[in-house]
Motif scaffolding. Structure first.
Motif, PDB file in Angstrom:
ATOM      1  N   SER A   1      -2.132   2.237   4.403  1.00  0.00           N
ATOM      2  CA  SER A   1      -0.910   1.570   4.844  1.00  0.00           C
ATOM      3  C   SER A   1      -0.692   1.783   6.334  1.00  0.00           C
ATOM      4  CB  SER A   1       0.287   2.100   4.053  1.00  0.00           C
ATOM      5  OG  SER A   1       1.502   1.541   4.515  1.00  0.00           O
ATOM      6  N   SER A   2      -0.908   3.008   6.798  1.00  0.00           N
ATOM      7  CA  SER A   2      -0.743   3.320   8.214  1.00  0.00           C
ATOM      8  C   SER A   2      -1.743   2.549   9.067  1.00  0.00           C
ATOM      9  CB  SER A   2      -0.917   4.826   8.439  1.00  0.00           C
ATOM     10  OG  SER A   2      -0.841   5.148   9.804  1.00  0.00           O
TER      11      SER A   2
ATOM     12  N   LEU B   1       0.827  -1.207   0.000  1.00  0.00           N
ATOM     13  CA  LEU B   1       0.000   0.000   0.000  1.00  0.00           C
ATOM     14  C   LEU B   1       0.864   1.260   0.000  1.00  0.00           C
ATOM     15  CD1 LEU B   1      -2.849  -1.026   2.465  1.00  0.00           C
ATOM     16  CD2 LEU B   1      -3.135  -0.418   0.052  1.00  0.00           C
ATOM     17  N   ARG B   2       1.952   1.201   0.760  1.00  0.00           N
ATOM     18  CA  ARG B   2       2.866   2.347   0.767  1.00  0.00           C
ATOM     19  C   ARG B   2       3.478   2.542  -0.622  1.00  0.00           C
ATOM     20  NH1 ARG B   2       8.228   3.314   1.057  1.00  0.00           N
ATOM     21  NH2 ARG B   2       8.991   5.093   2.286  1.00  0.00           N
TER      22      ARG B   2
ATOM     23  N   GLY C   1       7.437  -1.052  16.081  1.00  0.00           N
ATOM     24  CA  GLY C   1       8.448  -0.123  16.534  1.00  0.00           C
ATOM     25  C   GLY C   1       8.513   1.165  15.753  1.00  0.00           C
ATOM     26  N   PRO C   2       9.366   2.076  16.197  1.00  0.00           N
ATOM     27  CA  PRO C   2       9.411   3.425  15.619  1.00  0.00           C
ATOM     28  C   PRO C   2       9.900   3.479  14.178  1.00  0.00           C
ATOM     29  CG  PRO C   2      11.165   3.124  17.249  1.00  0.00           C
ATOM     30  CD  PRO C   2      10.254   1.957  17.365  1.00  0.00           C
ATOM     31  N   ARG C   3      10.762   2.537  13.766  1.00  0.00           N
ATOM     32  CA  ARG C   3      11.263   2.599  12.389  1.00  0.00           C
ATOM     33  C   ARG C   3      10.136   2.342  11.389  1.00  0.00           C
ATOM     34  NH1 ARG C   3      16.416   2.823  10.445  1.00  0.00           N
ATOM     35  NH2 ARG C   3      17.221   2.310  12.509  1.00  0.00           N
ATOM     36  N   MET C   4       9.269   1.373  11.699  1.00  0.00           N
ATOM     37  CA  MET C   4       8.127   1.117  10.831  1.00  0.00           C
ATOM     38  C   MET C   4       7.190   2.317  10.828  1.00  0.00           C
ATOM     39  SD  MET C   4       6.384  -0.703   8.741  1.00  0.00           S
ATOM     40  CE  MET C   4       6.784  -2.451   8.737  1.00  0.00           C
ATOM     41  N   SER C   5       7.018   2.967  11.976  1.00  0.00           N
ATOM     42  CA  SER C   5       6.177   4.165  12.034  1.00  0.00           C
ATOM     43  C   SER C   5       6.734   5.265  11.130  1.00  0.00           C
ATOM     44  CB  SER C   5       6.084   4.684  13.473  1.00  0.00           C
ATOM     45  OG  SER C   5       5.465   3.733  14.314  1.00  0.00           O
ATOM     46  N   ALA C   6       8.060   5.421  11.149  1.00  0.00           N
ATOM     47  CA  ALA C   6       8.693   6.419  10.279  1.00  0.00           C
ATOM     48  C   ALA C   6       8.535   6.036   8.819  1.00  0.00           C
ATOM     49  CB  ALA C   6      10.168   6.557  10.636  1.00  0.00           C
ATOM     50  N   PHE C   7       8.667   4.746   8.529  1.00  0.00           N
ATOM     51  CA  PHE C   7       8.526   4.219   7.169  1.00  0.00           C
ATOM     52  C   PHE C   7       7.173   4.623   6.567  1.00  0.00           C
ATOM     53  CE2 PHE C   7       7.287   0.476   4.504  1.00  0.00           C
ATOM     54  CZ  PHE C   7       8.302   0.521   3.568  1.00  0.00           C
ATOM     55  N   VAL C   8       6.132   4.573   7.385  1.00  0.00           N
ATOM     56  CA  VAL C   8       4.777   4.881   6.916  1.00  0.00           C
ATOM     57  C   VAL C   8       4.493   6.378   6.952  1.00  0.00           C
ATOM     58  CG1 VAL C   8       2.326   4.528   7.372  1.00  0.00           C
ATOM     59  CG2 VAL C   8       3.915   2.605   7.581  1.00  0.00           C
ATOM     60  N   SER C   9       4.839   7.038   8.057  1.00  0.00           N
ATOM     61  CA  SER C   9       4.487   8.458   8.188  1.00  0.00           C
ATOM     62  C   SER C   9       5.280   9.345   7.227  1.00  0.00           C
ATOM     63  CB  SER C   9       4.683   8.940   9.628  1.00  0.00           C
ATOM     64  OG  SER C   9       6.034   8.816  10.038  1.00  0.00           O
TER      65      SER C   9
END
Length: 443
Positions: free
Chosen positions: A273-274, A250-251, A281-289
């Motif tokens: 995607s979000s 989706l991303r 964890g935070p890296r996946m959050s950054a990946f999406v945001s």
């Protein structure tokens, strides 16, 4: 010859759009160019269509897509007063059979032009996570084939190798390899007998391979084809309960829409995607945001774009390990997303600074193709603020390595150089750079 009846369905869409005849013709021409088939329609043609003359079959999907983009909803052939499309354009209901059909057509040289003509759709219907979980068909192959985790590991390893070739040389040569591997090896594995955990692992591996094949189709400018691979990847990810790959696809669909300048679908895919992102964890959050920030900026939503990029920066500050997310999202990628947000919001100088930071933060694991593409963006933006010498210097570094990269997206950047430098031919450096670009396009 009898006079045709006015097309009331097309007339209704035309009135709802608020366009003039000229604006509708221009949008159809623009979509034709995006598809790789430039058109030169003018007001008289649109007027004839409204009066009941049927557009060419090849043009009807462009008309539907033009209205879909304008009205932000799917538009059917019937709604526009057009006959139903040929059956071969209708998606196959079976995930495996659909993947086989898609890959076989992609492998067939006689079908490549037809496949490449598929349009990017802003109103693409994406299956929701609850709708695809566990939906994989149990299709018997008629052959006594049984697979184990070693076969899954092989598919994953081959996908990694194809991805490395794509990063190093571009998708033009790597994608046919991926399509052939999907058809000849992976699809039969999806139909093979296996324990449930192996079967799900194979579907997950096939999902990411389907996504990668779509990603490479984007690199060739085959955007409609890419969407078809993405949809198959979503079906397989859902069927294998693989949240990470579902989120990643989706991303990727949002990246595609944003790069084409379609803000609304870019936001829709990024938000989806979000919403389905695994809590890893935070890296996946950054990946999406980070992608949400870029999408909001393309859509002109300054408040949410800046909010999302700040969330991305905060998440990346907390991230310790690159494990648990695809793509190795890192500070260099954050800088790239910041550059894209700044440029979309009108801060060209700030965008240049962020791109320069991106290059300082890159490491040897980053894609060579993205390095050349982002360098081309940097040069274009340097010229945009009047830094001619700096732009030419950046472009010359791209041209030094262009011949080794087989990427349509990079070629399109290089193709822009002569026109961008056309008014600077009195400058020796600009003239030499322009001539290098012309030679690069014909060699």
């Amino acid at each position: 010859m009898s006079t045709p009846e006015p097309n009331t369905g097309l007339e209704r869409l035309y009135r709802e759009s608020g366009w003039t005849l000229r604006q509708l013709a221009q949008e159809i021409n623009r979509i034709g160019t995006e598809r790789g088939t430039p058109l030169k329609y003018q007001e008289p043609s649109v007027h004839q269509w409204l009066k009941g003359h049927m557009p060419k079959e090849s043009v009807r999907p462009l008309i539907l897509e033009a209205f879909a983009r304008r009205l932000a909803r799917p538009i059917t052939h019937a709604e526009a007063g057009f006959p139903a499309p040929p059956k071969e354009l209708i998606s196959h209901p079976s995930t495996v059979d659909g993947l086989l059909d898609l890959g076989r057509q992609d492998m067939d040289p006689s079908r490549r032009s037809v496949m490449g003509a598929a349009l990017f759709s802003v109103a693409l219907a994406v299956p929701n996570w609850p709708d695809v979980v566990g939906r994989m068909e149990m299709v018997g192959s008629g052959k006594p084939l049984r697979i184990g985790m070693a076969d899954v590991d092989m598919v994953i390893a081959m996908t990694d190798r194809i991805s490395e070739l794509d990063d190093q040389f571009g998708g033009r040569h790597a994608r046919p390899m991926a399509a052939a591997f999907l058809v000849n090896t992976v699809a039969p594995y999806l139909r093979a007998d296996a324990p449930e955990h192996v079967r799900k692992a194979m579907m997950s591996a096939a999902s990411f391979l389907s996504y990668l094949t779509g990603w490479m189709a984007v690199d060739e400018g085959l955007h409609g084809l890419a969407q078809r691979y993405y949809l198959k990847g979503l079906e397989l990810a859902g069927a294998s309960a693989d949240h990470s790959t579902y989120c990643h696809i989706l991303r990727g669909m949002s990246v595609q829409a944003a790069d084409l300048g379609h803000g609304a679908p870019a936001v829709r895919f990024a938000n989806a995607s979000s919403a389905t992102s695994p809590k890893s964890g935070p890296r996946m959050s950054a990946f999406v945001s980070g992608q949400q920030a870029h999408s909001f900026a393309i859509a002109g939503d300054r408040v949410n774009a800046l909010r999302s990029i700040r969330e991305t920066e905060r998440s990346m500050e907390k991230a310790e390990s690159a494990a648990g997310t695809f793509g190795g999202y890192n500070p260099a990628t954050v800088a790239y997303h910041t550059a894209q947000v700044r440029h979309a919001l009108g801060d060209v100088a700030g965008s240049i600074s962020s791109l320069q930071l991106h290059f300082k933060l890159r490491d040897e694991t980053d894609s060579q193709r993205s390095e050349l593409r982002f360098s081309s963006m940097l040069a274009e933006r340097q010229l945009e603020i009047g830094h001619l010498e700096a732009a030419c210097n950046t472009w010359n570094k791209v041209l030094d390595r262009h011949s080794a990269m087989h990427s349509d997206r990079l070629d399109r950047h290089v193709a822009m150089i002569p026109s961008l430098l056309n008014s600077y031919r009195a400058n020796l450096t600009a003239r030499e750079t322009r001539e290098r670009a012309i030679q690069a396009l014909v060699s």
